[in-house]
Design a protein around this motif. Structure first.
Motif, short mmCIF file in Angstrom:
data_model
loop_
_atom_site.label_atom_id
_atom_site.label_comp_id
_atom_site.label_asym_id
_atom_site.label_seq_id
_atom_site.Cartn_x
_atom_site.Cartn_y
_atom_site.Cartn_z
N ARG A 96 0.84 -1.20 0.00
CA ARG A 96 0.00 0.00 0.00
C ARG A 96 0.87 1.25 0.00
O ARG A 96 1.86 1.32 0.72
N GLU A 110 5.99 -0.82 -7.26
CA GLU A 110 5.02 -1.88 -7.52
C GLU A 110 4.20 -2.03 -6.24
O GLU A 110 4.74 -2.35 -5.19
N ILE A 111 2.90 -1.77 -6.36
CA ILE A 111 2.02 -1.62 -5.20
C ILE A 111 0.74 -2.43 -5.43
O ILE A 111 0.29 -2.57 -6.56
N ASP A 112 0.14 -2.92 -4.35
CA ASP A 112 -1.19 -3.52 -4.46
C ASP A 112 -2.25 -2.43 -4.58
O ASP A 112 -3.09 -2.47 -5.46
N ALA A 114 -2.78 1.94 -4.31
CA ALA A 114 -2.15 3.26 -4.21
C ALA A 114 -3.24 4.32 -4.14
O ALA A 114 -4.18 4.31 -4.93
N VAL A 126 0.31 -0.81 -10.26
CA VAL A 126 -0.64 -1.02 -9.16
C VAL A 126 -1.39 -2.31 -9.49
O VAL A 126 -2.18 -2.37 -10.43
N LEU A 130 -5.79 1.69 -8.12
CA LEU A 130 -5.15 3.01 -8.11
C LEU A 130 -6.23 4.05 -7.96
O LEU A 130 -7.17 4.10 -8.75
N TYR A 144 -2.22 -0.59 -14.13
CA TYR A 144 -3.16 -0.69 -13.02
C TYR A 144 -4.12 -1.85 -13.21
O TYR A 144 -4.39 -2.29 -14.33
N SER A 166 -1.58 -9.30 -11.60
CA SER A 166 -2.81 -8.82 -10.97
C SER A 166 -3.85 -9.92 -10.96
O SER A 166 -4.23 -10.44 -12.01
#
Length: 182
Positions: A96, A110-112, A114, A126, A130, A144, A166
């Motif tokens: 996060r 690289e995020i789950d 954002a 993401v 996002l 995303y 994803s």
């Protein structure tokens, strides 16, 4: 030894004000440990900071880069939540990211999930969601899983649906883009 109420040069009118009593812990060792439960007056109640990003998981590691702080040239690892209120120039992989209105992130992430209230410039992947708020501006190469842009939010650059790895990218029944109004 008895201590008079005026021991610390307090006036009698001050003793009439409300005081909160906080019990000390009864288990453990070290500072504050006791076999009985004594109490001591406290001038004000304890303040507990709210959990930033309460929608996310409550546990895990969190890094908060406060206002006027500049964090440059680092790789951020093993961080569940990054909160940016200052400036971060880094590479990271996290669960996060929350960028406050005055915050900025430059680099690769690289995020789950954002949530962008401030600025992001660079490569952003993401995996799940996002969210760009009205004050947010995201530029660069963006991937995303799902996207929400509040009215006034800005998104520019190389933008593609379907973040790598994803789990939601294969879901055709859910919209990939939604616009939030005021």
């Amino acid at each position: 030894m008895a201590i008079s109420p005026n021991f610390f040069n307090k006036r009698e009118t001050e003793s009439a004000t409300a005081r909160h009593v906080v019990p000390l812990p009864t288990q453990g060792t070290g500072y504050g440990a006791a076999s009985t439960t004594p109490t001591q007056p406290v001038a004000s109640p304890a303040v507990v900071a709210p959990n930033v990003g309460a929608a996310g998981p409550t546990g895990g590691s969190k890094l908060i880069v406060g206002p006027n702080i500049k964090l440059k040239g680092v790789e951020i690892t093993d961080c569940d939540t990054l909160v940016v209120e200052g400036l971060v120039e880094a590479t990271m992989d996290s669960r996060r990211m929350e960028i406050a209105e005055q915050g900025a992130f430059k680099g690769s992430a690289e995020i789950d999930v954002a949530e962008i209230h401030g600025r992001f410039d660079g490569n952003l992947t993401v995996r799940q969601k996002l969210v760009i708020y009205a004050t947010g501006k995201v530029t660069g190469k963006i991937r995303y899983g799902s996207l929400v842009i509040e009215e006034g939010g800005q998104l520019a650059g190389d933008i593609q649906f379907g973040a790598a790895h994803s789990p939601r990218a294969d879901s055709a029944d859910k919209p990939a883009l939604s616009v939030a109004g005021r």
